[in-house]
Scaffold this motif. Sequence first.
Motif, PDB file in Angstrom:
ATOM      1  N   ALA A  18       0.843  -1.200   0.000  1.00 45.94           N
ATOM      2  CA  ALA A  18       0.000   0.000   0.000  1.00 45.94           C
ATOM      3  C   ALA A  18       0.873   1.243   0.000  1.00 45.94           C
ATOM      4  CB  ALA A  18      -0.889  -0.011   1.238  1.00 45.94           C
ATOM      5  N   PRO A  19       0.495   2.295  -0.725  1.00 41.45           N
ATOM      6  CA  PRO A  19       1.313   3.499  -0.785  1.00 41.45           C
ATOM      7  C   PRO A  19       1.465   4.142   0.584  1.00 41.45           C
ATOM      8  CG  PRO A  19      -0.870   3.892  -1.709  1.00 41.45           C
ATOM      9  CD  PRO A  19      -0.741   2.412  -1.512  1.00 41.45           C
ATOM     10  N   VAL A  20       2.671   4.652   0.868  1.00 43.19           N
ATOM     11  CA  VAL A  20       2.951   5.306   2.129  1.00 43.19           C
ATOM     12  C   VAL A  20       2.520   6.768   2.030  1.00 43.19           C
ATOM     13  CG1 VAL A  20       4.746   5.957   3.776  1.00 43.19           C
ATOM     14  CG2 VAL A  20       4.882   3.754   2.575  1.00 43.19           C
ATOM     15  N   ALA A  21       1.814   7.246   3.013  1.00 42.25           N
ATOM     16  CA  ALA A  21       1.350   8.630   3.000  1.00 42.25           C
ATOM     17  C   ALA A  21       2.530   9.582   3.001  1.00 42.25           C
ATOM     18  CB  ALA A  21       0.462   8.889   4.211  1.00 42.25           C
ATOM     19  N   GLU A  22       2.465  10.611   2.155  1.00 43.66           N
ATOM     20  CA  GLU A  22       3.538  11.590   2.083  1.00 43.66           C
ATOM     21  C   GLU A  22       3.555  12.420   3.359  1.00 43.66           C
ATOM     22  OE1 GLU A  22       3.343  15.068  -0.657  1.00 43.66           O
ATOM     23  OE2 GLU A  22       5.069  14.105  -1.601  1.00 43.66           O
ATOM     24  N   ALA A  23       4.759  12.748   3.840  1.00 40.62           N
ATOM     25  CA  ALA A  23       4.886  13.558   5.043  1.00 40.62           C
ATOM     26  C   ALA A  23       4.194  14.903   4.845  1.00 40.62           C
ATOM     27  CB  ALA A  23       6.360  13.758   5.368  1.00 40.62           C
ATOM     28  N   ARG A  24       3.589  15.406   5.892  1.00 38.78           N
ATOM     29  CA  ARG A  24       2.853  16.661   5.784  1.00 38.78           C
ATOM     30  C   ARG A  24       3.820  17.847   5.746  1.00 38.78           C
ATOM     31  NH1 ARG A  24       2.257  19.594  10.524  1.00 38.78           N
ATOM     32  NH2 ARG A  24       3.118  18.616  12.389  1.00 38.78           N
ATOM     33  N   TRP A  25       3.358  18.929   5.166  1.00 40.04           N
ATOM     34  CA  TRP A  25       4.098  20.189   5.186  1.00 40.04           C
ATOM     35  C   TRP A  25       3.799  20.892   6.505  1.00 40.04           C
ATOM     36  CZ3 TRP A  25       7.765  21.922   1.872  1.00 40.04           C
ATOM     37  CH2 TRP A  25       7.886  21.266   0.639  1.00 40.04           C
ATOM     38  N   GLU A  26       4.844  21.385   7.150  1.00 38.89           N
ATOM     39  CA  GLU A  26       4.739  22.041   8.450  1.00 38.89           C
ATOM     40  C   GLU A  26       5.108  23.515   8.287  1.00 38.89           C
ATOM     41  OE1 GLU A  26       7.312  22.135  12.627  1.00 38.89           O
ATOM     42  OE2 GLU A  26       7.688  20.577  11.121  1.00 38.89           O
ATOM     43  N   SER A  27       4.205  24.402   8.660  1.00 33.45           N
ATOM     44  CA  SER A  27       4.512  25.826   8.632  1.00 33.45           C
ATOM     45  C   SER A  27       5.436  26.160   9.799  1.00 33.45           C
ATOM     46  CB  SER A  27       3.227  26.655   8.740  1.00 33.45           C
ATOM     47  OG  SER A  27       3.532  28.027   8.786  1.00 33.45           O
ATOM     48  N   ILE A  28       6.561  26.816   9.512  1.00 38.09           N
ATOM     49  CA  ILE A  28       7.493  27.173  10.583  1.00 38.09           C
ATOM     50  C   ILE A  28       7.529  28.686  10.823  1.00 38.09           C
ATOM     51  CG2 ILE A  28       8.883  25.087  10.294  1.00 38.09           C
ATOM     52  CD1 ILE A  28      10.953  26.761   8.793  1.00 38.09           C
ATOM     53  N   PHE A  29       6.623  29.401  10.188  1.00 34.19           N
ATOM     54  CA  PHE A  29       6.434  30.832  10.445  1.00 34.19           C
ATOM     55  C   PHE A  29       4.940  31.076  10.524  1.00 34.19           C
ATOM     56  CE2 PHE A  29       5.836  35.081   8.223  1.00 34.19           C
ATOM     57  CZ  PHE A  29       5.974  35.824   9.388  1.00 34.19           C
ATOM     58  N   ASP A  30       4.483  31.625  11.663  1.00 28.74           N
ATOM     59  CA  ASP A  30       3.047  31.758  11.884  1.00 28.74           C
ATOM     60  C   ASP A  30       2.435  32.992  11.237  1.00 28.74           C
ATOM     61  OD1 ASP A  30       3.828  33.862  13.535  1.00 28.74           O
ATOM     62  OD2 ASP A  30       3.393  32.814  15.405  1.00 28.74           O
ATOM     63  N   GLY A  31       3.265  33.815  10.582  1.00 32.55           N
ATOM     64  CA  GLY A  31       2.758  34.998   9.909  1.00 32.55           C
ATOM     65  C   GLY A  31       2.514  36.176  10.832  1.00 32.55           C
ATOM     66  N   LYS A  32       2.757  35.985  12.145  1.00 39.49           N
ATOM     67  CA  LYS A  32       2.444  37.032  13.118  1.00 39.49           C
ATOM     68  C   LYS A  32       3.615  37.401  14.017  1.00 39.49           C
ATOM     69  CE  LYS A  32      -2.329  35.344  13.391  1.00 39.49           C
ATOM     70  NZ  LYS A  32      -3.362  34.763  14.300  1.00 39.49           N
ATOM     71  N   SER A  33       4.515  36.445  14.256  1.00 37.62           N
ATOM     72  CA  SER A  33       5.587  36.677  15.222  1.00 37.62           C
ATOM     73  C   SER A  33       6.851  35.945  14.786  1.00 37.62           C
ATOM     74  CB  SER A  33       5.167  36.179  16.608  1.00 37.62           C
ATOM     75  OG  SER A  33       5.148  34.750  16.630  1.00 37.62           O
ATOM     76  N   LEU A  34       7.924  36.182  15.519  1.00 35.29           N
ATOM     77  CA  LEU A  34       9.191  35.483  15.264  1.00 35.29           C
ATOM     78  C   LEU A  34       9.385  34.333  16.247  1.00 35.29           C
ATOM     79  CD1 LEU A  34      11.550  38.517  14.499  1.00 35.29           C
ATOM     80  CD2 LEU A  34      10.430  36.965  12.880  1.00 35.29           C
ATOM     81  N   SER A  35       8.291  33.794  16.741  1.00 35.72           N
ATOM     82  CA  SER A  35       8.352  32.651  17.641  1.00 35.72           C
ATOM     83  C   SER A  35       9.058  31.479  16.958  1.00 35.72           C
ATOM     84  CB  SER A  35       6.938  32.230  18.051  1.00 35.72           C
ATOM     85  OG  SER A  35       6.959  31.072  18.848  1.00 35.72           O
ATOM     86  N   GLY A  36      10.058  30.913  17.618  1.00 36.85           N
ATOM     87  CA  GLY A  36      10.816  29.793  17.053  1.00 36.85           C
ATOM     88  C   GLY A  36      12.033  30.218  16.254  1.00 36.85           C
TER      89      GLY A  36
END
Length: 257
Positions: A18-36
């Motif tokens: 069975a096909p393996v699900a592709e890894a999800r895209w993770e947002s690393i900038f929330d558009g509001k702050s420099l958190s992280g």
Amino acid sequence: MTAPRLLAPLLLCLIGAAPVAEARWESIFDGKSLSGWTPKITGQAVGEDARGMFVVRGGAIRVSHANYRRFEGEFGHLFWKAPLKAYRLRLEYRLFGTPLPGIEVWQNSNSGVMLHAQAPGTMGRDQKFPVSLEMQFLGVPRPEREPTGNLCTPGTTVIFQGKRDPRHCIQSTSPLLPVGRWTRAEVEVLPSGQITHRIDGKVVLQYAAAELDPEDADAKPLIAAAGGTLALRSGYIALQSEGHPVEFRKIEVQRLD
């Protein structure tokens, strides 16, 4: 054993698992702050940004020079908190406006994103660039009419077109793109060590087997800390400030490991 049980392994071979699900895209900038995100600016300690070089405006991380009268060697890098090994990174960037007085010619319409960068805490206070691989972002007009999506190698080397290439910068096949235009950039770092740059969805550069450069002063302590190992298989990503205003938005990571 029944016939269906005998046939099951053969059927799996024929139709595949069975096909393996592709890894999800993770947002690393929330558009509001420099958190992280952590800044490292030449002449300042890690985490200091005394004059607000990195700010958030209109859903984008902006390199701001509002509190700078001229460029005096303050190269800046904004590091994402987690090191990465094999991944895809995609973002949009826009060079805009005019550079600070005092920059060198090559700094015009110039920024980038650093890949496999050393940890910000290992950089010297006056170090200009992290040891890393830079996906370089350029725009025109600038004194040198060059494409975007190039590779620059502060403290590193790579294999390009079948041999280790000593050049500091290797040009991509991207067309010349104007300042002021939002451009989509993507980089793919495979577990095999092959790295691919894409601009607006098109492959513009490929290389592999990144290594620390034993001749580079900034790389030497990293090599010593790694017990003499040169292979560069992981590190941080960092957005770059080189004296020209630039914005970054829609920053996402897809982990491949």
